[in-house]
Design a protein around this motif. Structure first.
Motif, PDB file in Angstrom:
ATOM      1  N   MET A  55      45.211  37.177  41.413  1.00 13.36           N
ATOM      2  CA  MET A  55      45.834  36.927  40.244  1.00 13.36           C
ATOM      3  C   MET A  55      46.554  35.763  40.121  1.00 13.36           C
ATOM      4  SD  MET A  55      46.885  41.062  39.162  1.00 13.36           S
ATOM      5  CE  MET A  55      47.460  40.486  37.795  1.00 13.36           C
ATOM      6  N   GLN A  95      37.877  44.348  39.752  1.00 12.87           N
ATOM      7  CA  GLN A  95      37.978  43.524  38.594  1.00 12.87           C
ATOM      8  C   GLN A  95      36.959  43.459  37.634  1.00 12.87           C
ATOM      9  OE1 GLN A  95      37.962  40.162  41.547  1.00 12.87           O
ATOM     10  NE2 GLN A  95      40.341  40.016  41.714  1.00 12.87           N
ATOM     11  N   PHE A  99      38.951  44.923  34.298  1.00 14.25           N
ATOM     12  CA  PHE A  99      39.750  43.826  34.045  1.00 14.25           C
ATOM     13  C   PHE A  99      38.741  42.728  33.213  1.00 14.25           C
ATOM     14  CE2 PHE A  99      42.152  46.197  37.080  1.00 14.25           C
ATOM     15  CZ  PHE A  99      43.101  46.397  36.798  1.00 14.25           C
ATOM     16  N   ASP A 101      36.901  40.569  34.767  1.00 16.51           N
ATOM     17  CA  ASP A 101      37.207  39.289  35.494  1.00 16.51           C
ATOM     18  C   ASP A 101      35.981  39.123  36.345  1.00 16.51           C
ATOM     19  OD1 ASP A 101      37.988  36.924  36.794  1.00 16.51           O
ATOM     20  OD2 ASP A 101      39.512  38.058  37.771  1.00 16.51           O
ATOM     21  N   GLY A 240      51.672  41.607  43.026  1.00 13.66           N
ATOM     22  CA  GLY A 240      50.622  41.968  41.709  1.00 13.66           C
ATOM     23  C   GLY A 240      51.604  42.129  40.418  1.00 13.66           C
ATOM     24  N   SER A 244      52.837  37.550  39.946  1.00 14.16           N
ATOM     25  CA  SER A 244      51.707  37.442  39.102  1.00 14.16           C
ATOM     26  C   SER A 244      51.766  36.660  37.662  1.00 14.16           C
ATOM     27  CB  SER A 244      50.639  38.237  39.021  1.00 14.16           C
ATOM     28  OG  SER A 244      51.267  39.402  38.227  1.00 14.16           O
ATOM     29  N   LEU A 287      41.943  46.825  30.722  1.00 16.26           N
ATOM     30  CA  LEU A 287      43.196  45.713  30.760  1.00 16.26           C
ATOM     31  C   LEU A 287      42.388  44.463  30.626  1.00 16.26           C
ATOM     32  CD1 LEU A 287      45.889  47.423  32.778  1.00 16.26           C
ATOM     33  CD2 LEU A 287      46.137  46.541  30.477  1.00 16.26           C
ATOM     34  N   TYR A 290      43.586  40.938  32.272  1.00 17.00           N
ATOM     35  CA  TYR A 290      44.754  41.404  32.817  1.00 17.00           C
ATOM     36  C   TYR A 290      46.009  41.362  31.761  1.00 17.00           C
ATOM     37  CZ  TYR A 290      42.007  40.065  36.796  1.00 17.00           C
ATOM     38  OH  TYR A 290      41.145  40.197  38.115  1.00 17.00           O
ATOM     39  N   THR A 304      50.234  41.685  32.133  1.00 16.49           N
ATOM     40  CA  THR A 304      49.985  41.178  33.890  1.00 16.49           C
ATOM     41  C   THR A 304      50.551  41.768  34.727  1.00 16.49           C
ATOM     42  OG1 THR A 304      50.002  39.148  32.618  1.00 16.49           O
ATOM     43  CG2 THR A 304      49.989  39.176  35.193  1.00 16.49           C
ATOM     44  N   SER A 307      48.589  45.339  35.198  1.00 15.64           N
ATOM     45  CA  SER A 307      47.461  44.875  35.615  1.00 15.64           C
ATOM     46  C   SER A 307      47.613  44.827  37.102  1.00 15.64           C
ATOM     47  CB  SER A 307      46.733  43.588  35.145  1.00 15.64           C
ATOM     48  OG  SER A 307      46.688  43.828  33.638  1.00 15.64           O
ATOM     49  N   GLY A 308      48.437  44.276  37.660  1.00 17.36           N
ATOM     50  CA  GLY A 308      48.662  43.967  39.271  1.00 17.36           C
ATOM     51  C   GLY A 308      48.893  45.248  39.706  1.00 17.36           C
ATOM     52  N   GLY A 311      45.736  47.739  39.189  1.00 20.06           N
ATOM     53  CA  GLY A 311      44.530  47.227  39.803  1.00 20.06           C
ATOM     54  C   GLY A 311      44.612  47.296  41.286  1.00 20.06           C
TER      55      GLY A 311
END
Length: 339
Positions: A55, A95, A99, A101, A240, A244, A287, A290, A304, A307-308, A311
């Motif tokens: 991240m 991810q 997320f 990603d 995280g 991040s 999310l 993120y 954020t 999310s950290g 996740g």
């Protein structure tokens, strides 16, 4: 270097998913013998560390680009190559699903580019031979930098080959390659230094962690890694959930190269396969990017940080749970009476 679905054709995406699935199956099979049950908690915690670390995009000075750690060499150095590949698989899967990603169709490519080379090729062929001559801070740092740079360069080259094979004419091979390799050499240098620093720190605390991975041995029953696991867990939470939010907003190496070729960081792709993958990801990603789904909250500090933490927690459970499942199956077979 997470590829989006628009960068791969369904055929290339399918082939790479099959190839990566084969690597996952082989890694799980090898873990029946190679997995150190004492390192199972470390699999989970290191999964959270890598999730958090990815991240953090750091700026590459003078380029307008940024990069983040891949984490494959770091994982392999602490866990061994096969548990490491399963752990980074957990990271990339979480991810993509939760997320958004990296694309679902491109997941096989991302697993191959970011995990296969580093964990299953470069660690045993480059990192291990260097440090096998004797674990010292200098050798660990040298092996880390060289291994990460080579692994990331192979991954960047594969991205270009995968887009070429997919017929993405907007990204001509020579031009795209000429941008992808130099920027990822720079990113790899930074990641290699970070990887070396973390490994030297761990080595000074508990050298047995690196020694057992290099020698493909298991930790002695008398060796405790609770302190290391605890410190890494705190690190994952701090990075995280806090650090991040200060990540660079510059496009990463792949997006930067795309923008310099096409003028945009996103390409469009039409077809039912792409639509299905996008619909699945839209349904599972709670999310996306993120951040919160609402436009006003997406990318916020709270989104954020959340999310950290979430996740990292999910990745910890999936990576650690994978290790526990393999260990349970191994014990069950061992305790079954012979027919």
């Amino acid at each position: 270097m997470h590829m989006a679905d628009a960068l791969v054709s369904p055929v290339v995406g399918g082939i790479m998913l099959a190839a990566s699935a084969g690597a996952i199956a082989y890694s799980a099979y090898k873990c029946k013998d190679d997995l150190d049950e004492k390192k199972i908690p470390l699999m989970g915690v290191m999964g959270a560390v890598i999730f958090a670390g990815q991240m953090i995009n750091f700026t590459i000075p003078g380029t307008g680009s940024s990069g983040h750690i891949g984490g494959g060499i770091l994982l392999a150095a602490l866990l061994g190559p096969f548990p490491a590949f399963l752990t980074i698989t957990a990271v990339l899967l979480i991810q993509a699903l939760f997320f958004a990603d990296g694309g679902l169709l491109a997941l096989g490519c991302n697993l191959w580019n970011m995990g296969f080379y580093s964990c299953l090729v470069i660690y045993p062929l480059v990192f291990r031979p260097i440090v096998k001559k004797g674990l010292t801070p200098t050798r660990i740092t040298t092996a880390s930098i060289l291994s990460v740079v080579i692994a990331l360069s192979l991954g960047a080259f594969s991205v270009v080959v995968e887009t070429l094979s997919s017929g993405i004419t907007e990204l001509p091979f020579v031009t795209f390659l000429g941008l992808m390799i130099p920027i990822h050499l720079a990113i790899g240098l930074v990641e290699g230094i970070v990887t070396g620093g973390i490994l030297v720190f761990v080595y000074k605390m508990r050298p047995e962690l690196l020694e057992t991975s290099v020698e493909n041995k298991k930790l002695a029953k008398t060796v405790s890694i609770k302190k290391v696991v605890g410190m890494l867990l705190v690190f994952a939470v701090v990075v995280g959930g806090g650090v991040s939010v200060f990540a660079s907003t510059n496009p990463d190496g792949l997006e930067w190269a795309m923008k310099n070729v096409t003028g945009t960081t996103e390409l469009a792709a039409d077809g039912s396969v792409y639509e299905t993958a996008a619909d699945i990801q839209k349904a599972t990603a709670f999310l996306p990017g993120y951040g919160f789904k609402s436009t006003s909250e997406e990318g916020s500090v709270a989104g954020t940080s959340l999310s950290g933490i979430i996740g990292g927690g999910i990745t910890l459970l999936l990576a650690g749970g994978t290790g526990l499942l393999i260990y349970a199956i191994k014990n069950k077979k061992k305790n079954q009476p012979d027919a």
